[in-house]
Design a protein around this motif. Structure first.
Motif, PDB file in Angstrom:
ATOM      1  N   GLN A  12       0.824  -1.213   0.000  1.00 37.31           N
ATOM      2  CA  GLN A  12       0.000   0.000   0.000  1.00 37.31           C
ATOM      3  C   GLN A  12       0.861   1.266   0.000  1.00 37.31           C
ATOM      4  OE1 GLN A  12      -0.013   2.245   2.799  1.00 37.31           O
ATOM      5  NE2 GLN A  12       1.449   0.974   3.897  1.00 37.31           N
ATOM      6  N   ASP A  14      -0.893   4.214   1.213  1.00 35.89           N
ATOM      7  CA  ASP A  14      -2.016   4.972   1.762  1.00 35.89           C
ATOM      8  C   ASP A  14      -1.623   6.378   2.202  1.00 35.89           C
ATOM      9  OD1 ASP A  14      -3.610   2.753   1.356  1.00 35.89           O
ATOM     10  OD2 ASP A  14      -3.594   2.121   3.444  1.00 35.89           O
ATOM     11  N   TYR A  39      -2.219  -1.012  -5.046  1.00 34.82           N
ATOM     12  CA  TYR A  39      -2.648  -1.952  -4.009  1.00 34.82           C
ATOM     13  C   TYR A  39      -2.981  -1.270  -2.680  1.00 34.82           C
ATOM     14  CZ  TYR A  39      -1.116  -5.657  -7.125  1.00 34.82           C
ATOM     15  OH  TYR A  39      -0.980  -6.508  -8.189  1.00 34.82           O
ATOM     16  N   SER A  40      -3.130   0.029  -2.698  1.00 33.11           N
ATOM     17  CA  SER A  40      -3.446   0.751  -1.469  1.00 33.11           C
ATOM     18  C   SER A  40      -4.811   0.334  -0.945  1.00 33.11           C
ATOM     19  CB  SER A  40      -3.406   2.258  -1.716  1.00 33.11           C
ATOM     20  OG  SER A  40      -2.104   2.638  -2.130  1.00 33.11           O
ATOM     21  N   THR A  41      -4.957   0.430   0.367  1.00 32.64           N
ATOM     22  CA  THR A  41      -6.232   0.054   0.993  1.00 32.64           C
ATOM     23  C   THR A  41      -7.126   1.262   1.227  1.00 32.64           C
ATOM     24  OG1 THR A  41      -5.213   0.184   3.191  1.00 32.64           O
ATOM     25  CG2 THR A  41      -5.245  -1.977   2.110  1.00 32.64           C
ATOM     26  N   TYR A  42      -6.538   2.449   1.232  1.00 35.88           N
ATOM     27  CA  TYR A  42      -7.326   3.673   1.405  1.00 35.88           C
ATOM     28  C   TYR A  42      -7.949   4.037   0.062  1.00 35.88           C
ATOM     29  CZ  TYR A  42      -8.672   8.455   2.432  1.00 35.88           C
ATOM     30  OH  TYR A  42      -9.397   9.611   2.596  1.00 35.88           O
ATOM     31  N   GLU A  51      -7.495   1.690  -9.712  1.00 35.80           N
ATOM     32  CA  GLU A  51      -6.393   0.909  -9.155  1.00 35.80           C
ATOM     33  C   GLU A  51      -5.167   0.920 -10.072  1.00 35.80           C
ATOM     34  OE1 GLU A  51      -8.338  -2.826  -8.413  1.00 35.80           O
ATOM     35  OE2 GLU A  51      -8.649  -2.317  -6.296  1.00 35.80           O
TER      36      GLU A  51
END
Length: 163
Positions: A12, A14, A39-42, A51
């Motif tokens: 990530q 983020d 692949y960031s989660t935020y 993405e």
């Protein structure tokens, strides 16, 4: 438009996406912003995002952006420099779980010291001021490292030939 790319590394990033989203929310950034989040989660709530982008989509975003903000991977920020644009570079860091080590910071510092013209952001809290103070004059101040190389080579050749 401001284009932000975090690359394709599987960890990530983020930290940069949250900061950009907050800057848009607080109206520090008034431009339209597009973020490639990888692949960031935020997930940004104040910016357009995707993405991953194809090569052509990436080139289109770089071409049309007023400002390009990128991670410290060489392919990303050097591709912006090739377009004679000065990127804002935010290296991924180990301490934030963004990469396996700090090679992006080390590489960015080394390249900066060799005369490449980009804006390095080591502290994420400086990103807003770098964006606010970025202007079209930065494009005019672009320095090609090729010119520097050619000047050094010409000097070396003249020294070798005794001129």
């Amino acid at each position: 438009m401001i284009f932000v790319t975090v690359g394709t590394h599987e960890q990530q990033f983020d930290r940069v996406i949250k900061e950009i989203d907050t800057l848009v929310q607080n109206k520090t950034i008034n431009d339209e912003v597009f973020v490639q989040i990888g692949y960031s989660t935020y997930i940004p709530t104040h910016c357009k995002w995707k993405e991953f982008l194809s090569y052509n989509e990436m080139q289109e975003k770089i071409n049309t952006a007023r400002i390009v903000i990128t991670h410290g991977g060489p392919a990303s920020f050097l591709s912006v420099l090739e377009k004679k644009k000065i990127p804002i570079v935010v290296p991924r860091r180990l301490c934030y779980g963004e990469h396996v080590n700090d090679h992006q910071l080390d590489f960015s510092l080394e390249i900066k010291n060799r005369g490449y013209n980009f804006i390095l952001v080591e502290d994420i809290h400086d990103l807003g001021s770098k964006i606010v103070n970025y202007n079209e004059e930065n494009r005019e101040s672009f320095v090609s490292n090729n010119k520097n190389f050619n000047k050094k080579l010409e000097k070396l050749v003249k020294e070798l030939l005794g001129e």
